[in-house]
Design an enzyme around this catalytic site. Sequence first.
Site, PDB file in Angstrom:
ATOM      1  N   SER A  96       0.862  -1.190   0.000  1.00 35.87           N
ATOM      2  CA  SER A  96       0.000   0.000   0.000  1.00 35.87           C
ATOM      3  C   SER A  96       0.891   1.230   0.000  1.00 35.87           C
ATOM      4  O   SER A  96       1.532   1.545   1.000  1.00 35.87           O
ATOM      5  CB  SER A  96      -0.905   0.006   1.243  1.00 35.87           C
ATOM      6  OG  SER A  96      -1.789  -1.091   1.212  1.00 35.87           O
ATOM      7  N   LYS A 171      -7.386   1.710  -2.273  1.00 32.29           N
ATOM      8  CA  LYS A 171      -6.876   1.260  -0.978  1.00 32.29           C
ATOM      9  C   LYS A 171      -6.827   2.422   0.009  1.00 32.29           C
ATOM     10  O   LYS A 171      -7.131   2.257   1.200  1.00 32.29           O
ATOM     11  CB  LYS A 171      -5.481   0.650  -1.125  1.00 32.29           C
ATOM     12  CG  LYS A 171      -4.829   0.199   0.194  1.00 32.29           C
ATOM     13  CD  LYS A 171      -5.689  -0.835   0.923  1.00 32.29           C
ATOM     14  CE  LYS A 171      -5.157  -1.175   2.322  1.00 32.29           C
ATOM     15  NZ  LYS A 171      -3.881  -1.895   2.310  1.00 32.29           N
ATOM     16  N   LYS A 239       0.907   5.669   8.248  1.00 30.08           N
ATOM     17  CA  LYS A 239       1.445   5.915   6.912  1.00 30.08           C
ATOM     18  C   LYS A 239       0.314   6.037   5.893  1.00 30.08           C
ATOM     19  O   LYS A 239       0.295   6.941   5.060  1.00 30.08           O
ATOM     20  CB  LYS A 239       2.403   4.782   6.532  1.00 30.08           C
ATOM     21  CG  LYS A 239       2.973   4.858   5.124  1.00 30.08           C
ATOM     22  CD  LYS A 239       2.228   3.974   4.133  1.00 30.08           C
ATOM     23  CE  LYS A 239       2.280   2.504   4.490  1.00 30.08           C
ATOM     24  NZ  LYS A 239       1.608   1.673   3.467  1.00 30.08           N
TER      25      LYS A 239
END
Length: 294
Positions: A96, A171, A239
């Site tokens: 990701s 995502k 993140k």
Amino acid sequence: MTSIAFIGLGIMGSPMAVHLQEAGHDVVGYNLHPDKTQPLVDAGGRAADSIAEAVADVDAVAVMVPDSPDVQDVLVGEGGVFDNAKSGALVIDFSSIRPDVTTELAKTARDKGFRLLDAPVSGGEAGAKNAALSIMVGGDGKDFEEAKPLFDVVGKTIVHVGGNGAGQTVKAANQLIVAANIQALAEAVTFLDAYDVDLEAALDVLGGGLAGSKVLEQKRNNMAKHDFTPGFRIDLHHKDMGIVTSAAREAGVVVPLGALVAQLMASARANGDGGLDHSALLRGVERLSGRLAG
């Protein structure tokens, strides 16, 4: 049978690589920490001492590493995939990362004679172990069809969502929704505890109504038992929320709830909870409420 190099054998990558090996594919794995290759070796796969060794002469390269710089290092760094894989190899990035980084890497891949799919996954450690991941795939449609049998081994819901970068964008949206749901569940659990309600009974009935969700289903025990053994670490979700807020700003989109949850995730990390499961957002609510034990 497909020959596959799997780069990154952590909490998610290891069971995925094992599933591919057990499905009859020839899998060679590489990880910065060599001991992480053992489950794959036990399943009949092989371990490589370098990326160059792993990707030599394979049909497909799977990547599952933490962040954008890690993917860049694996693919375009010295001794990386693009310098050592055979021309025409299909590269599947399960990581990701930032959509703009994926788009640039896909262009570099094409220039060097490779094909790249961004295929980030959702479902956490449980989804990886149970081969029940949701996989959102960006890239060329023909490449997606070629990779579909591999996706079917590790995932349950597999959707081609558009060109390169689209998988990462979807995502990011997924991580926004998950974070908001975890935060809401954490607040509800703290609220219920304050009134000495039977928590298990309360979560049972909430799960059966409109408040029910995969987050409630999968994270209720973590919160009820204060067991924050990482399935997906706060560090990683921090993140991802950075990706969400940055990409939203670039698109001129306002995500006020996302921005707030991103700050709460950052607070959890700053308070030393980065290595815990993201369900440990509960600790942040308890901390703010003066109810954090220990």
